[in-house]
Design a protein around this motif. Structure first.
Motif, short mmCIF file in Angstrom:
data_model
loop_
_atom_site.label_atom_id
_atom_site.label_comp_id
_atom_site.label_asym_id
_atom_site.label_seq_id
_atom_site.Cartn_x
_atom_site.Cartn_y
_atom_site.Cartn_z
N TRP A 206 0.75 13.93 5.97
CA TRP A 206 0.98 12.56 6.45
C TRP A 206 0.04 11.56 5.77
O TRP A 206 0.48 10.53 5.25
CB TRP A 206 0.80 12.56 7.97
CG TRP A 206 0.59 11.24 8.62
CD1 TRP A 206 1.44 10.17 8.63
CD2 TRP A 206 -0.56 10.83 9.39
NE1 TRP A 206 0.90 9.13 9.36
CE2 TRP A 206 -0.32 9.51 9.84
CE3 TRP A 206 -1.75 11.46 9.75
CZ2 TRP A 206 -1.24 8.80 10.61
CZ3 TRP A 206 -2.66 10.76 10.54
CH2 TRP A 206 -2.41 9.46 10.96
N LEU A 207 -1.26 11.87 5.77
CA LEU A 207 -2.23 10.95 5.18
C LEU A 207 -2.00 10.78 3.68
O LEU A 207 -2.05 9.66 3.15
CB LEU A 207 -3.65 11.44 5.45
CG LEU A 207 -4.14 11.33 6.89
CD1 LEU A 207 -5.50 12.01 7.04
CD2 LEU A 207 -4.23 9.87 7.33
N GLN A 208 -1.73 11.90 3.00
CA GLN A 208 -1.53 11.81 1.55
C GLN A 208 -0.27 11.02 1.23
O GLN A 208 -0.26 10.17 0.32
CB GLN A 208 -1.42 13.22 0.95
CG GLN A 208 -1.39 13.24 -0.58
CD GLN A 208 -2.74 12.91 -1.20
OE1 GLN A 208 -3.74 13.54 -0.89
NE2 GLN A 208 -2.76 11.92 -2.08
N ASN A 212 -0.38 7.51 -0.87
CA ASN A 212 0.42 7.40 -2.10
C ASN A 212 1.38 6.22 -2.03
O ASN A 212 1.51 5.44 -2.98
CB ASN A 212 1.24 8.68 -2.31
CG ASN A 212 0.38 9.88 -2.66
OD1 ASN A 212 -0.83 9.76 -2.86
ND2 ASN A 212 1.00 11.05 -2.71
N ALA A 213 2.08 6.09 -0.89
CA ALA A 213 3.09 5.04 -0.76
C ALA A 213 2.45 3.65 -0.78
O ALA A 213 3.05 2.70 -1.29
CB ALA A 213 3.88 5.24 0.53
N ALA A 214 1.25 3.51 -0.23
CA ALA A 214 0.57 2.21 -0.26
C ALA A 214 0.28 1.80 -1.70
O ALA A 214 0.46 0.62 -2.08
CB ALA A 214 -0.71 2.27 0.55
N ALA A 272 0.25 15.90 -3.82
CA ALA A 272 -1.22 16.08 -3.85
C ALA A 272 -1.78 15.59 -5.18
O ALA A 272 -2.16 16.37 -6.05
CB ALA A 272 -1.57 17.55 -3.63
N ILE A 273 -1.82 14.28 -5.32
CA ILE A 273 -2.29 13.68 -6.57
C ILE A 273 -3.64 13.00 -6.34
O ILE A 273 -3.97 12.59 -5.24
CB ILE A 273 -1.27 12.66 -7.12
CG1 ILE A 273 -1.01 11.55 -6.08
CG2 ILE A 273 0.03 13.34 -7.49
CD1 ILE A 273 -0.07 10.47 -6.56
N ASP A 274 -4.42 12.90 -7.40
CA ASP A 274 -5.70 12.21 -7.34
C ASP A 274 -5.52 10.76 -7.77
O ASP A 274 -4.93 10.49 -8.82
CB ASP A 274 -6.71 12.89 -8.28
CG ASP A 274 -7.10 14.28 -7.80
OD1 ASP A 274 -7.25 14.45 -6.57
OD2 ASP A 274 -7.26 15.18 -8.64
#
Length: 776
Positions: A206-208, A212-214, A272-274
């Motif tokens: 959820w957090l990731q 990402n979407a933001a 799961a991206i940095d």
């Protein structure tokens, strides 16, 4: 003959005195159980320094880790090299060391040599599969081993994920789970041995997804948190505020853990991206609230200016208030998802991905939707679980949108075929199983919830602010329903109606509700309105009416048990004080706070506190010590930080009970009420021996000393003077006895004098505007 599931846990050993291990030890101590806290030896000259340092930090922690000073004394510190053999004294050993499998294996090998067979050994891991943990261990060790995953902070977070392996002794798992439920106050969610278990697996996804979407949609952190916070039933921190709270540097650790253990086809790998900005922030120590700042910070060099980071530039700027969402979108998920532009797109990017992911975890990670919903509500403070959110969106609409986006639809959504995951049938809440049938939601033994009773019953009587319910076995429950359960005329009216009704049809009464606050006190807004129109007669009627209502409860021909949880302030505290007995939730914050708004307790609280302290053991003889204790507590508006501390302060009696698990509070209070009902007789009215004018002078002298040292404001002294007049008996001499009615008259007189004072009126207005006391 007792089974292992009912044998007591008499002592616990926690190995690993980090934040989690130390917090777990504190919560065990809060349950009244001795704890041995062990860690490594770092300093040969002070071999227990690591565990001892953790204990010192616990005693200073905010929010408090310990519920009382007594609890802190139950923690004994030691080290793994010298004291490991002492695990033989313990019934449960909790391993909470660093998340390295080699270190855990080395510890388990040592434990196997010293522990008693049948002693539970559990790991607090959230990342390492159980099968890996017990690899190479004996059959006996594997039988006694399982995972108990606590959430931080352990005192306040109710979720406990329990993972048992195929070799785990089911009876031992049940015994420890029962102890964790009843004594530690945990809600047990059984999880399968899959990576991240339930809460962290869904929560991390959820957090990731939200972060990402933001970035992808070009939102500011303020916009993102406004959309993904309260409108979704998420705590007001939203996404970026929550990451700041838990620590930005935790994100890469969670990502590394999950990506190393999840199957290659798990959807988490794709998201799961940095983000270079986040990597840079961690490198610069911008790790959130525990660091120099995070996505938000307070810039002290710029006059404590609140700032937020710009996700595009990476630079801080003044924090901006985002445009308000339409009112419908703040309350209705369908309306939120239908918003045009970035807001609706962001909401769907989060909910579409997260709810689909949660649904895909059945049955591999959990057996039913209830487990996943409970994990997210208790572990991440969501108001609604993933499947409850799907119901609010509409299952058919949710699936249709997934299909329109070309997304895979999880099997459980195909099974539902547009039906809700939860429904009410014949007064019972049911959930949809993976077999396509509905099943009753069964509570554990000893759990009784008013929300369940309401499904199949109507109140006996109700009005706009309160209701009376039949909770079975001849016991009624009085529920407050106003905002923050603030006490108003409607509540007092219903108390007056309830007393004769309960006397004629029931054995006992419990005062209870399932709000976040038992009662935040009298309705100050109504009081200020009356002040502004100079309705002094109405205020006097409110004070007299409150005294009459609470004394009616006290002297009713049936026992009254108060069952507070959360805030019980002012008038709410006075209701607690008038009950025959109290069964309080451990997290009850009780206090007479009237002096903070320039008033004194007006509904009998002064007399009830005096009666408690005059009956207390250990105080010197004479009227002055009890009066001094009550004066100190009330004049400083002291609020207990737990039910245990409320007992120390006199708000609870030594004979009152404390329930650790919130879900068990009503059942425990009901049992207490039934026990009192046998041969019940109302209490005799008390009389008070008070110190009179001389005692008042001594109290006022003490206040003058505080004023001289800058510890009390001018209006504090005014309020304290009126309080001293009440507690010392007014014009009474030392030898006089003061009746309860006389003390009530003194309370009314002081209250009505203060409510006319401009200093008090300013305090009330300031409290209503800011939520903070005015120091005038």
């Amino acid at each position: 003959m007792s089974s292992i599931a009912t044998e007591p846990v008499r002592k616990v050993c926690v190995i690993g005195a980090g934040v989690m291990g130390a917090g777990i030890a504190a919560q065990v101590a809060n349950a009244g159980v001795p704890v041995l806290l062990l860690d490594i030896v770092r300093d040969p000259a002070d071999r227990n320094a690591v565990a001892a340092g953790a204990l010192k930090r616990l005693q200073k922690a905010e929010p408090a880790a310990f519920m009382s000073k007594r609890a802190a004394k139950l923690v004994e510190v030691g080290n793994i090299e010298d004291d490991l053999a002492r695990v033989a004294e313990c019934d449960w050993v909790i391993e909470a060391i660093i998340e390295r499998l080699d270190l855990k294996h080395a510890l388990y090998e040592k434990l196997e040599a010293v522990r008693r067979p049948g002693t539970a050994v559990t790991s607090n891991t959230s990342t390492i599969p159980l099968g890996h943990l017990v690899a190479g261990r004996s059959e006996g060790f594997a039988r006694d081993f399982f995972i108990t995953h606590f959430f931080n902070p352990p005192r306040y977070m109710r979720l406990l994920e329990v993972v048992a392996g195929p070799a785990s002794d089911a009876a031992l798992v049940a015994r420890i789970s029962d102890f964790a439920d009843r004594a530690l106050g945990k809600t047990i969610v059984a999880c399968k041995d899959t990576p991240g278990f339930l809460a962290n697996r869904v929560g991390t996804f959820w957090l990731q997804s939200a972060v990402n979407a933001a970035f992808d949609l070009g939102l500011t952190v303020e916009e993102a948190d406004a959309i993904a916070g309260k409108p979704m039933g998420v705590p007001k921190t939203g996404i970026f505020g929550l990451v700041d709270l838990v620590g930005i540097d935790l994100m890469p650790h969670l990502k590394a853990s999950l990506t190393s253990t999840l199957p290659a086809d798990d959807p988490y790998h794709a998201i799961a991206i940095d983000h270079p900005l986040i990597t840079r922030m961690i490198g610069e120590g911008l790790t959130g609230r525990k660091g120099k700042g995070g996505f938000y910070r307070i810039n002290r060099e710029a006059g404590k200016r609140r700032e937020a980071i710009d996700l595009a530039s990476g630079e801080y700027r003044p924090q901006a208030k985002p445009a308000s969402l339409p009112s419908a979108a703040q309350k209705d998920l369908k309306a939120l998802l239908a918003l045009p532009g970035k807001a609706g797109a962001y909401a769907w990017a989060i909910l579409g991905a997260t709810l689909t992911y949660a649904a895909s975890l059945l049955p591999q990670a959990a057996d039913d939707v209830v487990a996943i919903d409970a994990a997210m509500k208790l572990g991440y403070n969501w108001k609604y679980g993933p499947f409850e959110l799907i119901d609010r969106i509409g299952g058919a609409d949710f699936v249709a949108r997934l299909e329109a986006d070309g997304k895979a639809v999880p099997e459980v959504l195909r099974i539902a075929a547009g039906r809700p995951f939860y429904r009410i049938e014949a007064g019972k809440r049911q959930y949809l199983g993976l077999d396509g049938a509905y099943h009753d939601l069964v509570r554990p033994d000893g759990v009784l919830l008013l929300e369940d009773i309401k499904l199949g019953a109507k109140p006996i009587i109700r009005n706009a602010s309160a209701a009376l319910w039949d909770i079975g076995d001849g016991v009624a429950a009085l529920e407050f329903t106003s905002k923050m359960n603030a006490i108003d005329g409607e509540i007092l009216k219903l108390i007056g109606q309830a007393v004769p009704l309960v006397a004629s049809k029931f054995k006992a009464l419990v005062v209870y509700n399932e709000g976040s606050a038992f009662s935040a006190g009298a309705n100050l807004g109504l009081a200020l309105f009356a002040i502004n129109i100079a309705a002094w007669g109405e205020i006097e009627k409110m004070v007299s009416g409150g005294q009459m209502a609470l004394k009616a409860l006290k002297y009713a021909p049936f026992p009254v048990v108060a069952a507070p949880a959360g805030l019980a302030l002012g008038g709410g505290c006075e209701i607690v004080l008038h009950a025959d007995a109290v069964q309080a939730h451990a997290e009850s914050y009780i206090g007479l706070v009237e002096c903070g708004v320039g008033l004194v307790p007006g509904w009998g609280g002064c007399g009830e506190m005096l009666a408690r302290w005059q009956a207390a053991k250990g105080l010197p003889k004479g009227p002055v010590p009890a009066v001094s204790k009550v004066f100190e507590t009330i004049s400083t508006a002291t609020v207990s930080k737990s039910a245990a501390e409320a007992m120390d302060l006199g708000f609870l009696r030594p004979t009152d009970g404390i329930t650790m698990n919130r879900d068990r509070l009503l059942a425990d209070a009901k049992a207490r009420a039934l026990a009192l009902a046998e041969g019940y007789q109302p209490p005799a009215p008390p009389t008070y021996r008070l110190p009179g004018a001389g005692g008042k002078a001594a109290l006022e002298l003490a206040v003058a000393g505080f004023r001289a040292r800058g510890m009390a404001t001018p209006h504090d002294a005014v309020v304290a003077g009126h309080l001293a007049d009440v507690l010392t008996g007014g014009e009474a001499d030392l030898v006089d006895t003061v009746a309860e009615g006389d003390l009530l008259a003194l309370e009314r007189k002081a209250f009505l004098a203060l409510v006319r004072h401009p200093g008090t009126q300013n305090r009330i207005e300031h409290m209503l505007k800011t939520g903070k006391p005015l120091r005038n």
